[in-house]
Write an enzyme that holds these catalytic residues in place. Sequence first.
Site, PDB file in Angstrom:
ATOM      1  N   ASP A  72      39.818  57.072  90.255  1.00  0.00           N
ATOM      2  CA  ASP A  72      38.830  55.396  89.625  1.00  0.00           C
ATOM      3  C   ASP A  72      39.604  54.843  90.618  1.00  0.00           C
ATOM      4  O   ASP A  72      40.074  55.022  91.829  1.00  0.00           O
ATOM      5  CB  ASP A  72      39.560  55.498  88.119  1.00  0.00           C
ATOM      6  CG  ASP A  72      39.043  54.806  87.376  1.00  0.00           C
ATOM      7  OD1 ASP A  72      37.572  53.974  87.678  1.00  0.00           O
ATOM      8  OD2 ASP A  72      38.746  54.556  85.919  1.00  0.00           O
ATOM      9  N   GLU A 129      33.481  54.899  91.416  1.00  0.00           N
ATOM     10  CA  GLU A 129      34.374  53.164  91.373  1.00  0.00           C
ATOM     11  C   GLU A 129      33.079  52.543  90.308  1.00  0.00           C
ATOM     12  O   GLU A 129      32.875  51.576  91.343  1.00  0.00           O
ATOM     13  CB  GLU A 129      34.486  52.935  92.586  1.00  0.00           C
ATOM     14  CG  GLU A 129      32.801  53.484  93.716  1.00  0.00           C
ATOM     15  CD  GLU A 129      31.936  52.095  93.680  1.00  0.00           C
ATOM     16  OE1 GLU A 129      31.805  51.570  94.224  1.00  0.00           O
ATOM     17  OE2 GLU A 129      30.547  52.646  92.934  1.00  0.00           O
ATOM     18  N   TRP A 130      31.958  52.678  90.022  1.00  0.00           N
ATOM     19  CA  TRP A 130      31.480  51.907  88.615  1.00  0.00           C
ATOM     20  C   TRP A 130      30.150  52.021  90.347  1.00  0.00           C
ATOM     21  O   TRP A 130      29.699  50.983  89.220  1.00  0.00           O
ATOM     22  CB  TRP A 130      32.232  50.833  88.675  1.00  0.00           C
ATOM     23  CG  TRP A 130      33.678  51.351  87.767  1.00  0.00           C
ATOM     24  CD1 TRP A 130      34.070  52.664  86.891  1.00  0.00           C
ATOM     25  CD2 TRP A 130      34.907  50.406  88.445  1.00  0.00           C
ATOM     26  NE1 TRP A 130      35.836  52.410  87.181  1.00  0.00           N
ATOM     27  CE2 TRP A 130      35.774  51.046  87.911  1.00  0.00           C
ATOM     28  CE3 TRP A 130      34.909  49.337  89.319  1.00  0.00           C
ATOM     29  CZ2 TRP A 130      37.321  50.480  88.735  1.00  0.00           C
ATOM     30  CZ3 TRP A 130      35.386  48.536  89.527  1.00  0.00           C
ATOM     31  CH2 TRP A 130      37.064  49.568  88.948  1.00  0.00           C
ATOM     32  N   GLY A 131      29.519  52.294  91.192  1.00  0.00           N
ATOM     33  CA  GLY A 131      28.325  51.655  91.363  1.00  0.00           C
ATOM     34  C   GLY A 131      28.553  50.169  92.216  1.00  0.00           C
ATOM     35  O   GLY A 131      27.296  50.343  92.642  1.00  0.00           O
ATOM     36  N   ASP A 188      31.208  51.846  82.298  1.00  0.00           N
ATOM     37  CA  ASP A 188      31.654  52.371  82.148  1.00  0.00           C
ATOM     38  C   ASP A 188      29.976  52.498  80.414  1.00  0.00           C
ATOM     39  O   ASP A 188      30.028  51.041  80.373  1.00  0.00           O
ATOM     40  CB  ASP A 188      32.865  52.486  81.250  1.00  0.00           C
ATOM     41  CG  ASP A 188      34.293  52.324  81.750  1.00  0.00           C
ATOM     42  OD1 ASP A 188      33.722  53.132  82.508  1.00  0.00           O
ATOM     43  OD2 ASP A 188      35.070  51.968  81.418  1.00  0.00           O
TER      44      ASP A 188
END
Length: 405
Positions: free
Chosen positions: A152, A187-189, A210
Site C-alpha cells: 500500500d 497506490e490507488w492510481g 478503493d
Amino acid sequence: MKKIIFLLAVIVCSLPVIAQTRYNAWDSLAMTPPMGWNSWNFFEARVSEQVIMDMADAMAANGMKDAGYRYLVIDDHWVAGRDKHNNLFPDPERFPHGMKYLADYVHGKGLKLGIYSDAAMLTCGGVTGSYNFEEQDARTFAGWGIDFLKYDYCNAPEDVATAFSRYARMGDALKKCGRPIVYSICEWGQRKPWLWARAAGGHLWRTTWDSRDVWESHDNNLTGIMEIFHQQEHLASYAGPGGWNDPDLLMVGLYGKGASSSVDGRFKGCTATEYRTHFALWCMLAAPLMVNMDLKHITPDVLQLITNPQLIAINQDALGKQATTVLKRNDIQVLLKPLQHGDMAVCVFNRAANGQSFDIDLKKDLALWQPFQVTDVWSGKPVKTLKGQLGAHDCAVYLLKAGQK
C-alpha cells in the site's frame, strides 16, 4: 587444493545461471490475472489465523479452488510490530502460531498465502510498515512461505518519483528474497502506475481508489462499481501477461456487509443482477478476481457466478488482452475482448436503470467478418444472433469461437 579451486570455479560459473533462473521465476509470475480472496472489506481488523484457515477450508471445498482461485491475502492490521532484531511479527492473539504455520496450512490445501505491507513507516491502519526495511521484510515474507504481497501507499509522499523509488526498492528486494512472490502495487492510481509499475517490479497495480459496495456512488472519493469501470477506459494497452491493471476487489456477494466498502452503512450493496454484471465486466477487463466476502456463508447463486467456467476462461485467457469498448448505442455499451486462437468475447451491457433491447450485427457493428460459432455464456447454449432484452444494469456475454458457423 585443486578440488577446492575446481569447486569455486563451478560455483562462480553457476552464478549467472542461478541469477537468470531467479529472474525467470520472477518474470513468469502472474501470467494470467491472479484469482483469490482478500480479508479487507468483510473482516478488516478482525482478520486472524482462524479466519484464514476457515477461508482456506471453504475455498478448497466449495469449488473455488478447482475454478482457479488460489490466493488468500491477509490485508492490513496483522502486524504487531518489530522484535529486537527488527523482524516483523504478527499479532500474537490473532495469529498465535505465527505466519509460517499459517502458510503451511494454506499450502496444505493446495492454495497460496498473501500478505500486506506499506511503503511507509505506518500502514493505512496505523501499524508497522516496511519503509527502510524492504530487504529484511522481503526475506521474512519468503521465510514464512508468503506467495503474494499487497503493498500500500498510505503515509507516503505524493510525488511520482518517490512512489516509483519506494515501490522499486521493494520490487528489487522481492526479486532477491529467494521465493517467487507476486507483487501487487496498491497506490490507488493517483500517480498513473500503469506507466511505471512494471518497471518497479509490479505484477498488478491499482488503477483507482478503493471500491465501494454500490453500483454508482456519485462521489469522487467513494468510488462505486461504475465509477471504477469508467476509469478503465484507455488503459487496455498497459495490461498483459505478467502485469495487470487492477480495478480493486470484487464487491460480489458482500450485500452491504463490508465496513469500509459500505462506509458505515451508507451503501447497502448491489442487486444480484448488478453483481453479475460487475463480475462479467471484471472478467472482460482481464482484472484480478479477488473476492472478499465470508466464504463460509457464500450463497449458491454467488458461488455459481464466481465459478462460471466460461467467464473465468475469458478472464484467464493466455493472450492476456483487456477488453475495449467498441460500440455505444444509446444506453447499450459493447465490449470486445480478443482471445487466443482468434476467438472473441463480447459483453453487451445495459447502463440504464430501465430495460433496453439490443441487436448487434457482428459485421456491421463490430467489424468481425470471419465466421464464428456463438455461445451465450449465461445459458451455455449456441445462438445465431446477438439480440435480446436486458434489464436494468444487466449484461449479456457471448463467446465467439473462430472458424465455425
